[in-house]
Structure formats: structure tokens, C-alpha cells
Design an enzyme around this catalytic site. Structure first.
Site, short mmCIF file in Angstrom:
data_model
loop_
_atom_site.label_atom_id
_atom_site.label_comp_id
_atom_site.label_asym_id
_atom_site.label_seq_id
_atom_site.Cartn_x
_atom_site.Cartn_y
_atom_site.Cartn_z
N SER A 152 0.80 -1.23 0.00
CA SER A 152 0.00 0.00 0.00
C SER A 152 0.83 1.27 0.00
O SER A 152 0.31 2.35 -0.31
CB SER A 152 -0.94 0.01 1.21
OG SER A 152 -0.21 -0.12 2.42
N ASP A 197 -3.33 7.98 8.08
CA ASP A 197 -4.46 7.19 8.58
C ASP A 197 -4.07 6.14 9.62
O ASP A 197 -4.81 5.21 9.87
CB ASP A 197 -5.18 6.51 7.41
CG ASP A 197 -4.26 5.58 6.63
OD1 ASP A 197 -3.08 5.40 7.05
OD2 ASP A 197 -4.69 5.01 5.61
N HIS A 200 -0.31 4.83 6.85
CA HIS A 200 0.31 5.44 5.68
C HIS A 200 0.63 6.91 5.91
O HIS A 200 0.14 7.52 6.86
CB HIS A 200 -0.63 5.28 4.47
CG HIS A 200 -1.14 3.89 4.30
ND1 HIS A 200 -2.38 3.47 4.75
CD2 HIS A 200 -0.54 2.79 3.77
CE1 HIS A 200 -2.53 2.18 4.50
NE2 HIS A 200 -1.43 1.75 3.90
#
Length: 379
Positions: free
Chosen positions: A38, A342, A345
């Protein structure tokens, strides 16, 4: 002046002996192919499973754009450096254009396969699968390009695969998975050679497919993520307030990754392989946040509740019930001054800061600028 010239000659001689395939001029990369999780996913997880909700993407794109951030990622800034469009996710079937490469990265991905699926914790698109997807993209691109028409405007040219830059940012989830599985530090460290054997095998496979330019990020300081503080036992804090036990394992992984890269250079003599110390850059930002215009580096910008503004059951963009009223978990007022987006990240501002530190090569081994990270024959 004479001494200066002598030192310069020695430096050039050293580079020529130990890094003979590095470019002497800027590289002409016509395409990028990215592999990872991610941290560099530009829409893979979103296409395969579920898309991030607002306020993801609010800073740059104005809406969710398949990225786990409020805006651009490091891979986006890499693309901008070469004047290339942002990478389309390989898994995204709508509106994608692969002319200048593709992004094989998917949120939750690991080097080795994990037992749980994405809605649990991790993705089935581990590194071997990403490589298989690359092979399909390459073979089908060569097949369909021969048909001409609009295919030529959507797929890479044949020589792009050899001339492309191959970027990697993966490994963080392998370590996190082991921690969540309650593995001991010694058990995790003992598993790292197998992880890196898998990693090296994929680099070699891409080399056999013609790839020659590799830009490899090590893993970041996972012990500085709100996600870790909330979900795992923290036994010791360092001077930056991060979990020293988790960062210690990340540093060990990076040490062994660097050793693996050194071996890859010996095995793949025509390749230019650059190891990028993302860990040091990110830790520097977190431990000196105020110095660089950031604040609250260990607190999520987009989240709900607690010391770290992170709740795994009600993450960024989720709808929660507050005193009988439905409320969307939103972002902080100034994401541009925050490091963590968040809980897992980074914000676009932090990603941009990280990129600006690594682009000139001062955190790379060898100290190669991004624009020169190719073999002489390719540049």
C-alpha cells in the site's frame, strides 16, 4: 587544486571499478514497473476489493484515487521526475493506460504468501503473483500491439520492458504479519533469509526478462506507526517515542536486504541495482518533525479517538455513530503539516518530503541520483 583533482580522480576510479554499470548521464526511462504494497499502490486494492472512501485523495486529486493517502505517493513523484503519467494499477480494468508502465503493487501485499485474505489483513497478491501478472502484461502487450489501432496507444512498446525502471517497496507487511501472529523477535529474524530469497528470485526473474534498472526501497520504521501502538504490545520506546522493539526488527530486515542487493549485483552483472534507505529518511522526519515543518508525527491525521487518533474498527472514511448521529471519520485541518495520514500510511506532504531526500541519491547505495539509476548501455 591539485589535491582536489586527485581526490576526484580516485572517486571516479572507485565508481568505475565497483559500479561499472552505472549511467554517466541521465537515463531515458520510457516506462516504470512498480512492485509493492500500500505504500506504492495506486489503485490495485481499490480495483480488486474495495475503494478508499473520502477523505482519501482530498489534498491532490480532490477525491479517492486508489491511494492510501490524502494525495500523491512516492511512486507518483518518481513518475513526475521522468515526465511520465501516474501509473495505472495492473488490476484496474477501467480507464487504465499501460503505455508507460504499470503498477503491480497492491495494498496488504507481502513478499511471501500469507494465510489471511484482504478483508482479514493481507492481500493474496504477494510478490510472486505480482511477477506473474507482469509476465501476463508483457506477453499480452506484445501480442495485442501487433493488432494495431487503439492497442498501440494503451500498451508499452516491446523495447520499453528492457529500458524501464523497476521499482520495489515491499516487506513491511511480512514483518507486521509475523508480529500479529505473535512470533518472537528471534523467530521473525530467522524467517527473514527466506523472505529475501523470495525477493531476490523475483529480481533475477525480471533480469531474465530483460530488466536492467532496479530501484529498491528498504522498509520504513514500522515502530512509529499508530497502527502498531494500538494493535501490538510495545515494550520499549526510543527517543522519538517509537516502539524500539519493532523498529529493531525492521532495521535487521534492512541490513539483510542490503546484503541481498550486494549479492544480486554480483550475480546480475549487467544490471544497475540501487538500494534506497527509506528507513533513515522516514525516521529522520518523524524524530525531527518540528524542524521540517511537521507536527504530531505519531498521531494519525485522519482517524478517530485515542492518543494516536487511530481506531482499527473505525478507520479513515468510515461512518461512525456519535451520540446517535452518523459521522464520517474525517481528516485533520492541516494535512500538509502532518506525517501520518491514517495510522499506517503517510500524508502527501510527508511522501513529498521523503521523495525530495532520496531523489539525488544521498540516501542510496551506491549514491546514485534517481535519474542516473540505469546501466551505461541503457542511459
Amino acid at each position: 587544486m591539485a589535491n582536489y583533482l586527485r581526490i576526484l580522480q580516485l572517486i571516479i576510479a572507485f565508481w568505475c571499478v565497483f559500479y561499472p554499470v552505472l549511467a554517466l548521464n541521465n537515463c531515458d526511462f520510457p516506462a516504470l514497473f512498480n512492485f509493492g504494497d500500500s505504500n506504492s499502490d495506486t489503485g490495485g486494492f481499490s480495483a480488486a476489493f474495495e475503494a478508499p472512501l473520502p477523505p482519501y485523495g482530498e489534498t491532490y486529486f480532490g477525491k479517492p484515487a486508489g491511494r492510501f493517502s490524502d494525495g500523491r505517493l512516492t511512486i507518483d513523484f518518481i513518475a513526475e521526475t521522468f515526465g511520465l503519467p501516474y501509473l495505472s494499477a495492473y488490476l484496474d480494468s477501467v480507464g487504465s493506460n499501460f503505455t508507460t508502465g504499470a503498477n503491480l503493487a497492491t495494498g496488504g501485499s507481502t513478499i511471501r504468501p500469507q494465510p489471511s485474505l484482504p478483508l482479514g489483513r493481507f492481500s493474496p497478491f504477494y510478490l510472486n503473483i505480482q511477477y506473474s501478472q507482469f509476465l501476463q502484461l508483457k506477453s499480452r502487450s506484445l501480442l495485442f500491439s501487433k493488432k494495431g489501432g487503439f492497442f498501440k496507444t494503451l500498451l508499452p512498446k516491446e523495447d520499453y520492458f528492457d529500458r524501464a525502471l523497476y521499482t520495489f517497496d515491499i516487506g513491511q507487511n511480512d514483518l507486521t504479519a509475523a508480529f500479529l501472529d505473535k512470533k518472537s523477535t528471534s523467530e521473525i529474524k530467522a524467517s527473514i533469509p527466506d523472505m529475501l530469497s523470495n525477493f531476490s528470485a523475483n529480481i533475477k526473474a525480471l533480469y531474465d526478462q530483460g530488466g536492467r534498472s532496479f530501484w529498491i526501497h528498504n522498509t520504513g520504521p514500522i515502530g512509529c506507526l499508530p497502527y502498531i501502538f494500538v494493535n501490538l504490545p510495545v515494550t520499549q520506546l526510543d527517543n522519538a517515542g517509537c516502539a524500539a522493539n519493532f523498529n529493531g526488527v525492521a532495521q535487521y530486515f534492512n541490513l539483510k536486504l542490503k546484503d541481498a542487493v550486494v549479492q544480486l549485483r554480483k550475480d546480475l552483472t549487467l544490471a544497475a541495482i540501487t538500494y534506497v534507505d527509506i528507513y533513515t529518511v522516514k525516521y529522520t522526519l518523524i524524530s525531527n518533525a518540528n524542524k521540517y515543518g511537521f507536527k504530531h508525527p505519531l498521531v494519525a491525521c485522519c482517524g478517530s479517538g485515542g492518543k494516536y487518533n487511530y481506531n482499527g474498527k473505525a478507520g479513515c472514511g468510515a461512518t461512525i455513530n456519535v451520540n446517535g448521529t452518523k459521522v464520517v471519520v474525517g481528516s485533520c485541518k492541516t494535512p500538509s503539516t502532518r506525517v501520518n495520514w491514517d495510522g499506517i500510511h503517510y500524508t502527501e506532504a510527508a511522501n513529498k518530503w521523503v521523495f525530495e531526500q532520496i531523489v539525488d541519491g544521498k540516501f542510496s547505495d551506491p549514491p546514485t541520483p534517481l535519474k542516473m539509476a540505469c546501466p551505461v548501455a541503457v542511459g
